[in-house]
Scaffold this motif. Structure first.
Motif, PDB file in Angstrom:
ATOM      1  N   VAL A 104       0.834  -1.203   0.000  1.00  0.00           N
ATOM      2  CA  VAL A 104       0.000   0.000   0.000  1.00  0.00           C
ATOM      3  C   VAL A 104       0.869   1.253   0.000  1.00  0.00           C
ATOM      4  CG1 VAL A 104      -1.742   1.310   1.286  1.00  0.00           C
ATOM      5  CG2 VAL A 104      -1.934  -1.174   1.105  1.00  0.00           C
ATOM      6  N   PHE A 105       1.958   1.229   0.763  1.00  0.00           N
ATOM      7  CA  PHE A 105       2.882   2.366   0.821  1.00  0.00           C
ATOM      8  C   PHE A 105       3.419   2.692  -0.573  1.00  0.00           C
ATOM      9  CE2 PHE A 105       6.975   4.407   1.660  1.00  0.00           C
ATOM     10  CZ  PHE A 105       6.679   5.288   2.695  1.00  0.00           C
ATOM     11  N   ASP A 106       3.857   1.677  -1.294  1.00  0.00           N
ATOM     12  CA  ASP A 106       4.388   1.907  -2.644  1.00  0.00           C
ATOM     13  C   ASP A 106       3.299   2.335  -3.615  1.00  0.00           C
ATOM     14  OD1 ASP A 106       7.022   1.464  -2.055  1.00  0.00           O
ATOM     15  OD2 ASP A 106       7.080  -0.603  -2.780  1.00  0.00           O
ATOM     16  N   SER A 107       2.104   1.751  -3.494  1.00  0.00           N
ATOM     17  CA  SER A 107       1.004   2.145  -4.377  1.00  0.00           C
ATOM     18  C   SER A 107       0.650   3.610  -4.186  1.00  0.00           C
ATOM     19  CB  SER A 107      -0.230   1.273  -4.103  1.00  0.00           C
ATOM     20  OG  SER A 107      -0.002  -0.056  -4.462  1.00  0.00           O
ATOM     21  N   TYR A 108       0.635   4.042  -2.935  1.00  0.00           N
ATOM     22  CA  TYR A 108       0.326   5.434  -2.627  1.00  0.00           C
ATOM     23  C   TYR A 108       1.370   6.376  -3.223  1.00  0.00           C
ATOM     24  CZ  TYR A 108      -0.003   9.696   0.194  1.00  0.00           C
ATOM     25  OH  TYR A 108      -0.085  11.003   0.607  1.00  0.00           O
ATOM     26  N   HIS A 109       2.636   6.055  -3.035  1.00  0.00           N
ATOM     27  CA  HIS A 109       3.686   6.959  -3.520  1.00  0.00           C
ATOM     28  C   HIS A 109       3.818   6.927  -5.041  1.00  0.00           C
ATOM     29  CE1 HIS A 109       4.730   7.001   0.756  1.00  0.00           C
ATOM     30  NE2 HIS A 109       5.234   8.184   0.488  1.00  0.00           N
ATOM     31  N   ARG A 110       3.509   5.804  -5.644  1.00  0.00           N
ATOM     32  CA  ARG A 110       3.471   5.755  -7.107  1.00  0.00           C
ATOM     33  C   ARG A 110       2.336   6.647  -7.631  1.00  0.00           C
ATOM     34  NH1 ARG A 110       3.044   0.746  -7.358  1.00  0.00           N
ATOM     35  NH2 ARG A 110       5.262   0.226  -7.456  1.00  0.00           N
ATOM     36  N   HIS A 111       1.205   6.595  -6.947  1.00  0.00           N
ATOM     37  CA  HIS A 111       0.058   7.445  -7.291  1.00  0.00           C
ATOM     38  C   HIS A 111       0.403   8.921  -7.134  1.00  0.00           C
ATOM     39  CE1 HIS A 111      -4.049   9.003  -7.303  1.00  0.00           C
ATOM     40  NE2 HIS A 111      -3.847   9.511  -6.096  1.00  0.00           N
ATOM     41  N   MET A 112       1.072   9.282  -6.030  1.00  0.00           N
ATOM     42  CA  MET A 112       1.415  10.683  -5.782  1.00  0.00           C
ATOM     43  C   MET A 112       2.512  11.184  -6.726  1.00  0.00           C
ATOM     44  SD  MET A 112      -0.763  11.585  -3.571  1.00  0.00           S
ATOM     45  CE  MET A 112      -0.191  13.177  -2.965  1.00  0.00           C
ATOM     46  N   SER A 113       3.332  10.279  -7.217  1.00  0.00           N
ATOM     47  CA  SER A 113       4.350  10.696  -8.191  1.00  0.00           C
ATOM     48  C   SER A 113       3.700  11.154  -9.488  1.00  0.00           C
ATOM     49  CB  SER A 113       5.324   9.551  -8.459  1.00  0.00           C
ATOM     50  OG  SER A 113       4.719   8.520  -9.223  1.00  0.00           O
ATOM     51  N   LYS A 114       2.536  10.568  -9.810  1.00  0.00           N
ATOM     52  CA  LYS A 114       1.811  10.983 -11.014  1.00  0.00           C
ATOM     53  C   LYS A 114       0.922  12.191 -10.740  1.00  0.00           C
ATOM     54  CE  LYS A 114       1.645   6.230 -12.758  1.00  0.00           C
ATOM     55  NZ  LYS A 114       0.766   5.074 -13.093  1.00  0.00           N
ATOM     56  N   TRP A 118       5.677  13.797  -7.135  1.00  0.00           N
ATOM     57  CA  TRP A 118       6.608  13.354  -6.092  1.00  0.00           C
ATOM     58  C   TRP A 118       7.625  12.404  -6.720  1.00  0.00           C
ATOM     59  CZ3 TRP A 118       3.621  11.746  -0.995  1.00  0.00           C
ATOM     60  CH2 TRP A 118       2.908  12.859  -0.523  1.00  0.00           C
ATOM     61  N   SER A 119       8.855  12.419  -6.197  1.00  0.00           N
ATOM     62  CA  SER A 119       9.824  11.422  -6.638  1.00  0.00           C
ATOM     63  C   SER A 119       9.401  10.067  -6.076  1.00  0.00           C
ATOM     64  CB  SER A 119      11.230  11.782  -6.158  1.00  0.00           C
ATOM     65  OG  SER A 119      11.285  11.823  -4.746  1.00  0.00           O
ATOM     66  N   PHE A 120       9.649   9.005  -6.828  1.00  0.00           N
ATOM     67  CA  PHE A 120       9.223   7.677  -6.386  1.00  0.00           C
ATOM     68  C   PHE A 120      10.377   6.693  -6.437  1.00  0.00           C
ATOM     69  CE2 PHE A 120       7.853   3.349  -7.490  1.00  0.00           C
ATOM     70  CZ  PHE A 120       7.163   3.044  -6.325  1.00  0.00           C
ATOM     71  N   GLN A 121      10.513   5.943  -5.356  1.00  0.00           N
ATOM     72  CA  GLN A 121      11.470   4.850  -5.287  1.00  0.00           C
ATOM     73  C   GLN A 121      10.859   3.763  -4.409  1.00  0.00           C
ATOM     74  OE1 GLN A 121      15.366   5.979  -3.910  1.00  0.00           O
ATOM     75  NE2 GLN A 121      16.161   3.898  -4.022  1.00  0.00           N
ATOM     76  N   THR A 122      10.859   2.545  -4.896  1.00  0.00           N
ATOM     77  CA  THR A 122      10.271   1.452  -4.130  1.00  0.00           C
ATOM     78  C   THR A 122      10.908   1.379  -2.750  1.00  0.00           C
ATOM     79  OG1 THR A 122       9.847   0.182  -6.140  1.00  0.00           O
ATOM     80  CG2 THR A 122       9.861  -1.031  -4.061  1.00  0.00           C
ATOM     81  N   THR A 123      10.059   1.299  -1.711  1.00  0.00           N
ATOM     82  CA  THR A 123      10.586   1.257  -0.354  1.00  0.00           C
ATOM     83  C   THR A 123      11.107  -0.134  -0.021  1.00  0.00           C
ATOM     84  OG1 THR A 123      10.141   1.911   1.931  1.00  0.00           O
ATOM     85  CG2 THR A 123       8.451   0.579   0.838  1.00  0.00           C
ATOM     86  N   ALA A 125      11.833  -2.969   3.302  1.00  0.00           N
ATOM     87  CA  ALA A 125      11.363  -3.287   4.654  1.00  0.00           C
ATOM     88  C   ALA A 125      12.235  -2.592   5.696  1.00  0.00           C
ATOM     89  CB  ALA A 125      11.375  -4.799   4.865  1.00  0.00           C
ATOM     90  N   GLU A 126      13.530  -2.519   5.447  1.00  0.00           N
ATOM     91  CA  GLU A 126      14.438  -1.880   6.401  1.00  0.00           C
ATOM     92  C   GLU A 126      14.137  -0.389   6.536  1.00  0.00           C
ATOM     93  OE1 GLU A 126      19.253  -1.461   7.279  1.00  0.00           O
ATOM     94  OE2 GLU A 126      18.553  -1.997   5.271  1.00  0.00           O
ATOM     95  N   HIS A 127      13.950   0.278   5.398  1.00  0.00           N
ATOM     96  CA  HIS A 127      13.652   1.718   5.437  1.00  0.00           C
ATOM     97  C   HIS A 127      12.330   1.978   6.159  1.00  0.00           C
ATOM     98  CE1 HIS A 127      11.907   5.481   3.807  1.00  0.00           C
ATOM     99  NE2 HIS A 127      13.140   5.922   3.959  1.00  0.00           N
ATOM    100  N   TYR A 128      11.319   1.206   5.832  1.00  0.00           N
ATOM    101  CA  TYR A 128      10.022   1.395   6.480  1.00  0.00           C
ATOM    102  C   TYR A 128      10.132   1.143   7.981  1.00  0.00           C
ATOM    103  CZ  TYR A 128       5.018   1.269   7.316  1.00  0.00           C
ATOM    104  OH  TYR A 128       3.751   1.548   7.794  1.00  0.00           O
TER     105      TYR A 128
END
Length: 237
Positions: A104-114, A118-123, A125-128
């Motif tokens: 969900v985190f990646d889907s949201y940020h991919r959506h916001m990049s469009k 926003w810049s997008f980079q797949t998150t 587990a360690e970063h989260y």
């Protein structure tokens, strides 16, 4: 309060084009609710064990803002937002991490990049984990929104002595029709009223930033004056 490391970084401004940004960072281990409150009252934000605030010379566009919960009255349109999401189920618990969280985190940020460039980079587990799971102590929580078994959104908050500090919210874009961003904040206000808390700490309001200037719509609110040090008084007006 066990401060592990303190430093400042200069970088491109996260909020306004063609500006530079200076940010102070503190990495704090076992930060109590009391000390977190003291930091938040002075304009800091928490991600994991990292506390930070902008300290740019000659620029005060980033205004720490908090909503006056006691005097907040829900509008008719806000009541409609709450009503149309009544089929969702919510749970509040200690912050966790799962494949669903990351998806969900990646889907949201991919959506916001469009939507907002926003810049997008797949998150990872360690970063989260280091951004949203560690450092919660006894006051950090996540509010999970579900549509049956489907994770819809995750709202990360700190429940402090006199208010709720809003850390981060993300959602599945397929549920955009429910206005999930508004819904999460309205539910924070409703939750704070139930807990007899005075404030929702919303982080920074920046008038020229489309991702942040919405915060001024939630009235009444107050803003922090200046950048008080940890051993000085703070004034919100």
């Amino acid at each position: 309060m066990n401060i592990l490391k303190e430093f400042s970084l200069n970088d491109k401004c996260s909020y306004l084009d063609n500006k530079e940004q200076t940010t102070d960072y503190k990495f704090i281990n076992d930060c109590s609710a009391y000390h977190t409150q003291e930091l938040i009252e002075r304009g800091y934000r928490r991600f994991g064990k990292m506390y930070f605030r902008p300290v740019c010379d000659g620029c005060h566009e980033c205004q720490s803002i908090k909503i006056d919960v006691e005097n907040y009255v829900f509008s008719k349109s806000e009541k409609r937002v709450l009503k149309k999401s009544k089929e969702l189920t919510t749970y509040i618990q200690t912050p966790t991490i799962s494949k669903n969280h990351l998806s969900v985190f990646d889907s949201y940020h991919r959506h916001m990049s469009k939507k907002k460039d926003w810049s997008f980079q797949t998150t990872t587990a360690e970063h989260y984990y280091h951004s949203f799971v560690v450092g919660h102590e006894e006051y950090g929580k996540e509010v999970l929104y579900f549509d049956n078994d489907q994770l819809v959104g995750v709202d990360l908050i700190d429940i402090l002595e006199d208010g709720i500090s809003s850390i981060y919210f993300y959602y599945d874009p397929k549920y955009s029709h429910l206005s999930p961003g508004k819904l999460s904040l309205l539910n924070q206000i409703r939750f704070a009223k139930e807990l007899k808390k005075k404030w929702i700490y919303l982080g920074y309001y920046v008038e020229g930033c489309s991702s942040l200037n919405y915060k001024a719509q939630y009235k009444p609110y107050t803003t922090l004056q200046g950048r008080p040090s940890l051993d000085s008084e703070y004034i919100w007006t």
